[in-house]
Write a protein that holds these residues in place. Structure first.
Motif, PDB file in Angstrom:
ATOM      1  N   PRO A   1       0.802  -1.235   0.000  1.00  0.00           N
ATOM      2  CA  PRO A   1       0.000   0.000   0.000  1.00  0.00           C
ATOM      3  C   PRO A   1       0.830   1.278   0.000  1.00  0.00           C
ATOM      4  O   PRO A   1       0.370   2.311  -0.497  1.00  0.00           O
ATOM      5  N   GLU A   2       2.022   1.217   0.569  1.00  0.00           N
ATOM      6  CA  GLU A   2       2.883   2.397   0.560  1.00  0.00           C
ATOM      7  C   GLU A   2       3.745   2.476  -0.697  1.00  0.00           C
ATOM      8  O   GLU A   2       3.958   3.555  -1.251  1.00  0.00           O
ATOM      9  N   ILE A   3       4.247   1.336  -1.146  1.00  0.00           N
ATOM     10  CA  ILE A   3       5.209   1.340  -2.244  1.00  0.00           C
ATOM     11  C   ILE A   3       4.549   1.513  -3.604  1.00  0.00           C
ATOM     12  O   ILE A   3       5.006   2.323  -4.429  1.00  0.00           O
ATOM     13  N   ILE A   4       3.499   0.763  -3.891  1.00  0.00           N
ATOM     14  CA  ILE A   4       2.947   0.745  -5.247  1.00  0.00           C
ATOM     15  C   ILE A   4       2.490   2.131  -5.718  1.00  0.00           C
ATOM     16  O   ILE A   4       2.771   2.515  -6.867  1.00  0.00           O
ATOM     17  N   PRO A   5       1.805   2.934  -4.904  1.00  0.00           N
ATOM     18  CA  PRO A   5       1.456   4.280  -5.392  1.00  0.00           C
ATOM     19  C   PRO A   5       2.680   5.120  -5.764  1.00  0.00           C
ATOM     20  O   PRO A   5       2.627   5.908  -6.718  1.00  0.00           O
ATOM     21  N   LYS A   6       3.771   4.929  -5.058  1.00  0.00           N
ATOM     22  CA  LYS A   6       4.996   5.673  -5.374  1.00  0.00           C
ATOM     23  C   LYS A   6       5.608   5.184  -6.686  1.00  0.00           C
ATOM     24  O   LYS A   6       6.124   5.983  -7.483  1.00  0.00           O
ATOM     25  N   ILE A   7       5.554   3.895  -6.913  1.00  0.00           N
ATOM     26  CA  ILE A   7       6.033   3.356  -8.191  1.00  0.00           C
ATOM     27  C   ILE A   7       5.149   3.860  -9.332  1.00  0.00           C
ATOM     28  O   ILE A   7       5.643   4.286 -10.389  1.00  0.00           O
ATOM     29  N   GLN A   8       3.860   3.850  -9.145  1.00  0.00           N
ATOM     30  CA  GLN A   8       2.950   4.297 -10.196  1.00  0.00           C
ATOM     31  C   GLN A   8       3.126   5.776 -10.523  1.00  0.00           C
ATOM     32  O   GLN A   8       3.210   6.162 -11.704  1.00  0.00           O
ATOM     33  N   GLN A   9       3.202   6.606  -9.494  1.00  0.00           N
ATOM     34  CA  GLN A   9       3.361   8.041  -9.740  1.00  0.00           C
ATOM     35  C   GLN A   9       4.727   8.354 -10.328  1.00  0.00           C
ATOM     36  O   GLN A   9       4.865   9.243 -11.184  1.00  0.00           O
ATOM     37  N   SER A  10       5.740   7.614  -9.911  1.00  0.00           N
ATOM     38  CA  SER A  10       7.071   7.791 -10.504  1.00  0.00           C
ATOM     39  C   SER A  10       7.080   7.355 -11.964  1.00  0.00           C
ATOM     40  O   SER A  10       7.748   7.964 -12.805  1.00  0.00           O
ATOM     41  N   ALA A  11       6.337   6.288 -12.266  1.00  0.00           N
ATOM     42  CA  ALA A  11       6.252   5.820 -13.646  1.00  0.00           C
ATOM     43  C   ALA A  11       5.569   6.854 -14.534  1.00  0.00           C
ATOM     44  O   ALA A  11       6.024   7.132 -15.661  1.00  0.00           O
ATOM     45  N   ILE A  12       4.482   7.433 -14.055  1.00  0.00           N
ATOM     46  CA  ILE A  12       3.788   8.477 -14.817  1.00  0.00           C
ATOM     47  C   ILE A  12       4.718   9.657 -15.059  1.00  0.00           C
ATOM     48  O   ILE A  12       4.797  10.199 -16.170  1.00  0.00           O
ATOM     49  N   ALA A  13       5.447  10.044 -14.008  1.00  0.00           N
ATOM     50  CA  ALA A  13       6.366  11.177 -14.122  1.00  0.00           C
ATOM     51  C   ALA A  13       7.516  10.858 -15.059  1.00  0.00           C
ATOM     52  O   ALA A  13       7.927  11.701 -15.872  1.00  0.00           O
ATOM     53  N   ALA A  14       8.053   9.638 -14.974  1.00  0.00           N
ATOM     54  CA  ALA A  14       9.154   9.247 -15.864  1.00  0.00           C
ATOM     55  C   ALA A  14       8.701   9.267 -17.319  1.00  0.00           C
ATOM     56  O   ALA A  14       9.443   9.695 -18.207  1.00  0.00           O
ATOM     57  N   ALA A  15       7.494   8.802 -17.575  1.00  0.00           N
ATOM     58  CA  ALA A  15       6.972   8.802 -18.945  1.00  0.00           C
ATOM     59  C   ALA A  15       6.864  10.226 -19.487  1.00  0.00           C
ATOM     60  O   ALA A  15       7.184  10.490 -20.655  1.00  0.00           O
ATOM     61  N   ARG A  16       6.413  11.156 -18.657  1.00  0.00           N
ATOM     62  CA  ARG A  16       6.341  12.559 -19.086  1.00  0.00           C
ATOM     63  C   ARG A  16       7.723  13.091 -19.443  1.00  0.00           C
ATOM     64  O   ARG A  16       7.874  13.880 -20.367  1.00  0.00           O
ATOM     65  N   GLN A  17       8.725  12.645 -18.693  1.00  0.00           N
ATOM     66  CA  GLN A  17      10.081  13.107 -18.935  1.00  0.00           C
ATOM     67  C   GLN A  17      10.678  12.488 -20.202  1.00  0.00           C
ATOM     68  O   GLN A  17      11.639  13.012 -20.766  1.00  0.00           O
ATOM     69  N   CYS A  18      10.080  11.391 -20.664  1.00  0.00           N
ATOM     70  CA  CYS A  18      10.549  10.736 -21.900  1.00  0.00           C
ATOM     71  C   CYS A  18       9.921  11.435 -23.103  1.00  0.00           C
ATOM     72  O   CYS A  18       9.068  10.864 -23.816  1.00  0.00           O
ATOM     73  N   SER A  19      10.315  12.661 -23.325  1.00  0.00           N
ATOM     74  CA  SER A  19       9.661  13.470 -24.355  1.00  0.00           C
ATOM     75  C   SER A  19      10.648  14.356 -25.105  1.00  0.00           C
ATOM     76  O   SER A  19      10.282  15.392 -25.643  1.00  0.00           O
ATOM     77  N   GLY A  20      11.919  13.938 -25.134  1.00  0.00           N
ATOM     78  CA  GLY A  20      12.932  14.803 -25.735  1.00  0.00           C
ATOM     79  C   GLY A  20      13.666  14.171 -26.895  1.00  0.00           C
ATOM     80  O   GLY A  20      13.318  13.088 -27.375  1.00  0.00           O
ATOM     81  N   GLY A  21      14.706  14.865 -27.355  1.00  0.00           N
ATOM     82  CA  GLY A  21      15.530  14.386 -28.452  1.00  0.00           C
ATOM     83  C   GLY A  21      14.820  14.436 -29.783  1.00  0.00           C
ATOM     84  O   GLY A  21      13.679  14.897 -29.903  1.00  0.00           O
ATOM     85  N   ASP A  22      15.513  13.941 -30.802  1.00  0.00           N
ATOM     86  CA  ASP A  22      14.941  13.956 -32.153  1.00  0.00           C
ATOM     87  C   ASP A  22      13.689  13.086 -32.262  1.00  0.00           C
ATOM     88  O   ASP A  22      12.783  13.379 -33.042  1.00  0.00           O
ATOM     89  N   SER A  23      13.643  12.012 -31.472  1.00  0.00           N
ATOM     90  CA  SER A  23      12.492  11.110 -31.532  1.00  0.00           C
ATOM     91  C   SER A  23      11.303  11.632 -30.741  1.00  0.00           C
ATOM     92  O   SER A  23      10.184  11.175 -30.917  1.00  0.00           O
ATOM     93  N   GLY A  24      11.561  12.581 -29.851  1.00  0.00           N
ATOM     94  CA  GLY A  24      10.501  13.058 -28.970  1.00  0.00           C
ATOM     95  C   GLY A  24      10.148  12.083 -27.874  1.00  0.00           C
ATOM     96  O   GLY A  24       9.154  12.270 -27.155  1.00  0.00           O
ATOM     97  N   THR A  25      10.971  11.015 -27.718  1.00  0.00           N
ATOM     98  CA  THR A  25      10.705  10.010 -26.676  1.00  0.00           C
ATOM     99  C   THR A  25      11.942   9.695 -25.850  1.00  0.00           C
ATOM    100  O   THR A  25      11.937   8.730 -25.083  1.00  0.00           O
ATOM    101  N   GLN A  26      13.010  10.488 -26.001  1.00  0.00           N
ATOM    102  CA  GLN A  26      14.195  10.267 -25.182  1.00  0.00           C
ATOM    103  C   GLN A  26      13.896  10.670 -23.736  1.00  0.00           C
ATOM    104  O   GLN A  26      13.214  11.651 -23.478  1.00  0.00           O
TER     105      GLN A  26
END
Length: 455
Positions: free
Chosen positions: A334-359
């Protein structure tokens, strides 16, 4: 110099971040297909840096580093487990087996400069493969035996001549850092021993896990009063000094081992106490309230954009180790999974750079791409995104021989004497004084000789 790096980081963040805004990767952690698609994109980007499977290249080898190959394959094995994508299974098997050495992940071409922490990551990758029933080829050594090979070559390096025990950071006396005993080397072997003990129920592994933890707790590496983990301590100071830089993977590796021991020992209080307290420190340190307390950050380097390639990997290890903890220590979910999920959402948002737009960049808390891109940043993002699949896999947990693990044991794998260090006494202040005296004497004699020769 640090100030210059901070100014440059600020400039890069301001000037480059906006390039990724329009292409932000959307991730819905409540939709399996969304998670799989995001993870597939990041895995593809990560593997674009890898050339070991190409003609003339060395399988399993990344440019400028050896240990990260093991970390990358461990991440790919976890990716396969969580998503079912077999795209990289063949290249993973090829690289792992090519670098196996004499079934101990101590390959001849790289062995002269490897540290204990380098080797143990390959052992942890093999252990992951065994626990998840990653496919094995007929005639190939089992994944379990390769993990056992690493254990069998590291245990003889346990150094009782200084500090009453502990694994040195480096293997050979000529390596810089040989006098240090660090958290990731000892924590890595602790985790490996705990996992081998749980998988095989062999008392040797279980006893070594207990021994490594208990010794670590006599040093600043494991502070069981303040519940902090020091990065390193020095054998020259009888392991009383400490380097206190806080790195997420140090917490992850000790926490992971404690989770396996908790599961193995039927919820023994010793391990629950350790889990509860070190988890609290982990959450406080690496999920800072400045970012809402739910998004992971490598606190010692990320705020100033000065993480090196090694440090960019660390959040990925913490992500995966915390995630698997929830499967064998369910009360932590209950404590860990929400942090993994929110970190995953945030990491995906950060994967938006470079020539591909997904770096992928490194600052997951930042909504726009931070201007950085690397295999290591992709690896961390891939780990946390694929780990968010845990909420769809209630039955998923690391296997053992008793619960369906098929990897065969070879307790004697990798046991050999030719790669153990010849211990030397650590340099003392008396040694240094003697060296200075000898040097001055030599210089004086040399000066006298030159004077006589030219007189």
């Amino acid at each position: 110099m640090v100030r210059c790096k901070q100014l440059l980081a600020s400039f890069l963040t301001t000037s480059l971040a906006g390039r990724g805004m329009a292409n932000a990767m959307e991730l819905n952690v409540g939709d399996q297909n969304s998670v799989r698609n995001a993870a597939r994109t990041v895995a593809y980007n990560m593997m674009s840096y890898y050339h070991g499977n190409e003609s003339g290249q060395i399988p399993g080898k990344l440019q400028g580093t050896w240990w990260e190959g093991g970390a990358m394959f461990m991440t790919l094995i976890q990716y396969w487990h969580w998503t079912g994508d077999t795209s990289y299974n063949e290249v993973t098997t090829q690289g792992m087996l090519w670098q196996r050495g004499k079934d101990d992940f101590f390959p001849k071409n790289d062995s002269s400069f490897l540290g204990n922490d380098d080797q143990v990551f390959w052992g942890l990758a093999a252990m992951t493969a065994a626990e998840l029933n990653f496919p094995e080829g007929e005639g190939d050594p089992s994944w379990l035996s390769l993990a056992q090979g690493v254990f069998n070559t590291q245990v003889p390096r346990w150094d009782t001549q200084t500090c009453g025990g502990g694994l040195r950071w480096q293997i050979f006396p000529y390596q810089a850092g040989y006098t240090m005993k660090n958290a990731i080397s000892n924590g890595g072997l602790f985790q490996l021993a705990a996992r081998l003990g749980r998988y095989t129920k062999n008392e040797t592994y279980i006893q070594w896990a207990e021994k490594i933890w208990d010794w670590s707790a006599t040093t600043p590496l494991l502070n069981v009063v303040d519940w902090t983990i020091a990065d390193s301590t020095g054998s020259g100071a009888d392991c009383k000094d400490h380097g206190d830089t806080q790195w997420s993977y140090n917490y992850g590796t000790y926490l992971s081992g404690a989770a396996y021991m908790y599961n193995l020992t039927n919820e023994r209080t010793k391990w629950k106490t350790a889990i509860d307290n070190y988890l609290a420190t982990t959450f406080r340190t690496f999920f800072p309230q400045d970012f809402g307390g739910q998004i992971m950050s490598e606190a010692s380097c990320e705020p100033w954009m000065i993480c090196d390639r090694n440090q960019d990997c660390f959040k990925g290890f913490l992500s995966s180790w915390l995630t698997f903890m929830t499967t064998i220590v369910p009360y932590t979910a209950p404590e860990i999974i929400p942090k993994i999920q929110q970190s995953a959402i945030a990491a995906a948002r950060q994967c938006s750079g470079g020539d591909s737009g997904t770096q992928c960049g490194r600052r997951w808390h930042q909504n726009e791409w931070d201007g950085s891109a690397s295999l290591e940043a992709d690896m961390s993002a891939l780990s946390v995104i694929s780990s968010s699949m845990v909420s769809f896999r209630d039955e998923s947990h690391p296997l053992t021989h008793a619960t369906g693990g098929t990897s065969k044991s070879n307790p004697n794998a990798g046991a050999r004497e030719d790669i153990q260090p010849k211990h030397i006494r650590d340099i003392t202040s008396g040694d240094r004084a003697g060296a200075v005296f000898a040097t001055l004497t030599f210089i004086s004699l040399w000066f006298c000789l030159l004077t006589w020769w030219f007189s």
